[in-house]
Write a protein that holds these residues in place. Sequence first.
Motif, PDB file in Angstrom:
ATOM      1  N   LEU A 254       1.411  -1.408  -3.404  1.00 26.97           N
ATOM      2  CA  LEU A 254       1.908  -1.163  -4.754  1.00 26.97           C
ATOM      3  C   LEU A 254       0.849  -1.482  -5.805  1.00 26.97           C
ATOM      4  O   LEU A 254       0.735  -0.781  -6.814  1.00 26.97           O
ATOM      5  CB  LEU A 254       3.173  -1.993  -5.005  1.00 26.97           C
ATOM      6  N   LEU A 255       0.078  -2.540  -5.575  1.00 25.36           N
ATOM      7  CA  LEU A 255      -1.000  -2.874  -6.506  1.00 25.36           C
ATOM      8  C   LEU A 255      -2.034  -1.753  -6.561  1.00 25.36           C
ATOM      9  O   LEU A 255      -2.477  -1.343  -7.637  1.00 25.36           O
ATOM     10  CB  LEU A 255      -1.660  -4.185  -6.091  1.00 25.36           C
ATOM     11  N   ALA A 256      -2.420  -1.252  -5.386  1.00 18.93           N
ATOM     12  CA  ALA A 256      -3.391  -0.151  -5.346  1.00 18.93           C
ATOM     13  C   ALA A 256      -2.837   1.084  -6.053  1.00 18.93           C
ATOM     14  O   ALA A 256      -3.551   1.760  -6.803  1.00 18.93           O
ATOM     15  CB  ALA A 256      -3.734   0.172  -3.890  1.00 18.93           C
TER      16      ALA A 256
ATOM     17  N   ASP B 198       6.972  -9.171   8.954  1.00 16.95           N
ATOM     18  CA  ASP B 198       6.068  -8.040   9.158  1.00 16.95           C
ATOM     19  C   ASP B 198       5.249  -7.753   7.908  1.00 16.95           C
ATOM     20  O   ASP B 198       4.117  -7.253   7.998  1.00 16.95           O
ATOM     21  CB  ASP B 198       6.864  -6.780   9.527  1.00 16.95           C
ATOM     22  N   ASP B 199       5.814  -8.036   6.751  1.00 20.54           N
ATOM     23  CA  ASP B 199       5.117  -7.710   5.511  1.00 20.54           C
ATOM     24  C   ASP B 199       4.071  -8.753   5.149  1.00 20.54           C
ATOM     25  O   ASP B 199       2.918  -8.416   4.880  1.00 20.54           O
ATOM     26  CB  ASP B 199       6.116  -7.574   4.362  1.00 20.54           C
ATOM     27  N   ASN B 200       4.440 -10.041   5.171  1.00 15.89           N
ATOM     28  CA  ASN B 200       3.454 -11.038   4.741  1.00 15.89           C
ATOM     29  C   ASN B 200       2.483 -11.437   5.847  1.00 15.89           C
ATOM     30  O   ASN B 200       1.377 -11.888   5.573  1.00 15.89           O
ATOM     31  CB  ASN B 200       4.142 -12.280   4.147  1.00 15.89           C
ATOM     32  N   GLN B 201       2.882 -11.275   7.128  1.00 13.81           N
ATOM     33  CA  GLN B 201       2.031 -11.626   8.272  1.00 13.81           C
ATOM     34  C   GLN B 201       1.361 -12.990   8.051  1.00 13.81           C
ATOM     35  O   GLN B 201       0.165 -13.171   8.299  1.00 13.81           O
ATOM     36  CB  GLN B 201       0.972 -10.546   8.507  1.00 13.81           C
ATOM     37  N   LEU B 202       2.163 -13.952   7.582  1.00 11.29           N
ATOM     38  CA  LEU B 202       1.627 -15.269   7.258  1.00 11.29           C
ATOM     39  C   LEU B 202       0.915 -15.889   8.456  1.00 11.29           C
ATOM     40  O   LEU B 202      -0.164 -16.469   8.321  1.00 11.29           O
ATOM     41  CB  LEU B 202       2.765 -16.162   6.765  1.00 11.29           C
TER      42      LEU B 202
ATOM     43  N   LEU C  88      -0.664 -11.295  -0.989  1.00 11.14           N
ATOM     44  CA  LEU C  88       0.402 -10.448  -1.513  1.00 11.14           C
ATOM     45  C   LEU C  88       1.270  -9.824  -0.438  1.00 11.14           C
ATOM     46  O   LEU C  88       2.394  -9.406  -0.722  1.00 11.14           O
ATOM     47  CB  LEU C  88      -0.192  -9.325  -2.386  1.00 11.14           C
ATOM     48  N   GLY C  89       0.750  -9.712   0.784  1.00 10.56           N
ATOM     49  CA  GLY C  89       1.474  -8.978   1.811  1.00 10.56           C
ATOM     50  C   GLY C  89       1.140  -7.496   1.749  1.00 10.56           C
ATOM     51  O   GLY C  89       0.482  -7.015   0.825  1.00 10.56           O
ATOM     52  N   TYR C  90       1.624  -6.762   2.740  1.00 11.50           N
ATOM     53  CA  TYR C  90       1.230  -5.352   2.865  1.00 11.50           C
ATOM     54  C   TYR C  90       1.837  -4.486   1.763  1.00 11.50           C
ATOM     55  O   TYR C  90       1.134  -3.712   1.109  1.00 11.50           O
ATOM     56  CB  TYR C  90       1.646  -4.831   4.243  1.00 11.50           C
TER      57      TYR C  90
ATOM     58  N   GLY D 137      -9.030  -7.473   2.693  1.00 16.61           N
ATOM     59  CA  GLY D 137      -8.852  -8.199   3.940  1.00 16.61           C
ATOM     60  C   GLY D 137      -8.763  -9.701   3.786  1.00 16.61           C
ATOM     61  O   GLY D 137      -8.070 -10.367   4.564  1.00 16.61           O
ATOM     62  N   PHE D 138      -9.458 -10.258   2.790  1.00 13.79           N
ATOM     63  CA  PHE D 138      -9.504 -11.716   2.644  1.00 13.79           C
ATOM     64  C   PHE D 138      -8.618 -12.253   1.522  1.00 13.79           C
ATOM     65  O   PHE D 138      -8.312 -13.444   1.510  1.00 13.79           O
ATOM     66  CB  PHE D 138     -10.947 -12.172   2.383  1.00 13.79           C
TER      67      PHE D 138
END
Length: 784
Positions: A148-150, A743-747, A141-143, A134-135
Amino acid sequence: YSLATTLSAYLAGLAVGAWLAPRLVASGIDGLRLYLWAELGVGIYGLAFEPLLRLAEIPYSAWVTTFQPSIPALSAAQFVIAGAVVFVPTCLMGTTLPVLCSALFKGRNEVSERLPSLYAINTLGACVGVIVGGFLLLPKLGYQHSILLAAGINLTLFVAAILLIPAASASIPFRQALSAFVSHGRGDAFSFRAFWRGWKHATAIQKAAGAALLLSGMVAMWSQILWNRLASLGFGASTYVFPIVTSAILAGIVLGSVLFRRVSGLHQWHGRVLTLLAAGGGLAFLAGTWGMGNTPWYAFHVHRIEGERSFLTYSIAELLWTWLCLVPPSAILGAIFPAALSILTRDRSDAAVAVGQGYALNIVGLLIGAVSGSFFLLPILGIDTMRVITASCLLLFSGALATLILNGLTQSLAPIVLGAIALTVTPGFDRVLITSGLFYNRFNKPTEDVLHVGGFETAWTNQRGNFRRLIDYRDDPHATVSIHETWDRSLRFFAINGKVDGNTGGDLRTTKMVVELGGLVRPDARRILTIGLGIGSTLSETLLFQRMQNSTLIELSPAMIEFAKKHFAEVNGKIWTDPRIHILNRDGREYLRNTRDTYDLIISEPSNPWVEGVASLFTTEYYREVSDRLTPDGAALLWFHTYGLDCDAVASVLHSAVEVFPTLDVFSAGGDLYMVGRKGGPDLPMHANLPDSAPVLEHLSSTLGLEAKFGTRAWYSELIDKNFLFDRSHTFEVVRAFETNTDDNQLLQFDSGRTYWKSLSCRFLTGKKQLPGPEEVVADLPKN
């Protein structure tokens, strides 16, 4: 609703996985191999998750576009389709704990004695994961990259285990695994019918343990839903509230499991311990919830002490308070799981089966709690009644356990009587306090002495110094909505989770400005769409368009629709009777994506972007959906603000709009931005095309201080001189060095969640007269 859907699907998958795991264990396959296959499956699914999610949108979009159903029907469809996508990997995750038990614990009663430690380790990983995710991971990295990392971690661990553990390197008989799922031999012992047959022959204490697992899961989910809402009211509903609250709950579960480990060997006391845990959980829940209900006081003191220091110090302060309130009740509730599971697995040769069954019961309780809490208890009964029901369930269950185990009426009545006293001593939530918005530190706050002497009802002031009082309140499914007014009744306003979002005073200038700019670019609009109701002033102003035939409004909150009609009729009275107005209780983003209608003018005026979820109405993808629903010569009026945001956040929104609209003009008034986007044509030659008259703009003289004696053309000219900021080419030069908000980075969501409580404003957007050139702006940005 999305949170309830995701949690329900996630937990249902875990339950089914835990239920099916014993079939594989009984087939003779090594538990370590099964565990590795499950982790491999989760990793592969993570790689394919986004394409599968896009694929799932196809049947949903076709159904919605064809039938345009109501929100309950939409929620049901989302529940089924989105839930199915989440169910598959979580079903694999649900198999992991039972098969690990079968692989690690071979001795009789070893599962009963060592499971609490394994459960604590597993939950500690979850606690770390929710904080890091969350933090750190999602904001940086974005969603998609986080997923992908997980997935990569899952696959890496699988490969490492194959290379390093000899027992895991042998071939895994896939056919044997598949046949175990469908066979009716030994696997039949783990069917649902067999489970209920075994349940009938279980001892009374085993049945009580199963009921405790079910109840504790349900109560835990009710608690999380309630605590999330209280934290949003106290600290502000940013995206960081969920990981803070969830980490406190998980940390409590870890602590509870560790503490129970100390008494796990005293099997003769497990029943009494379970009784005490249920009673203690109810009392601790009341105490912790009372603390969370007083979070606004704490936020006030944090702001008074910390001022506008770093996001890190403020987050640590939030985390400390939340953990102080929630770790004790979560620890007690968390200890119920290993305590009840130890009773279920005691003296059983098929302990792994019992783990799977108990795990499934607990998650079924979590599933029931997620659905009932989010869809029924909170929106229908409200947070205070939900508090009473949650505590009562625990205390009554403790009384029932005492009757079963201690065989005494006095012992069974003790927790019930104690709980009744506790419910009486801990008062209900102070609605004036929890809707006070003390976390919002942008304006001068009342002093501590004033608050203590007069109380919130008589002494809490707004920035104008007028006294305010609460006149209405509703716990909506999406937020807590409250209506306030000054004591002299000169100003009325509404708040979303404590933060004032609209009023009958200065905000009318903002809402009218949006429509008046629309009248400047599309005075002949026939079909108008407005996203966001507020007090209804923007929608009401659309009636000024002479050729307007249909004005549709999309509003997510049912409470906001009710309150706008009930409390702001003097501003919006016409919208409830005019046949051209159509108000739909829908999600604006979802409506744009699935409607076939097009509009001459689309007005987007959502809430503040730091509120969790709202930032998705400022992304590149959202603006593209707005553009797709415009007629060829249509225009979009997109509201945004600069206050409480840094330049990265503001520029990301402007950059997203530049990416979508070939023609874009940006206006500024106070701390608000108004972006006028169109599909084509050159940048608007404002002064060259000013009309001589247009009824939709007649209100400029009153709302913007322009004098009617100059005539309509002069009014427009002065409006442009005062408020025009950028055309598209200048906007691009200013923001090209910044990221877009997607939508992906939600900056915007993550960035605004770090700054909303600060007195920030992006300096280069304060007005045309102070506007430097693009090169100077970009060079000067790191200092701002």
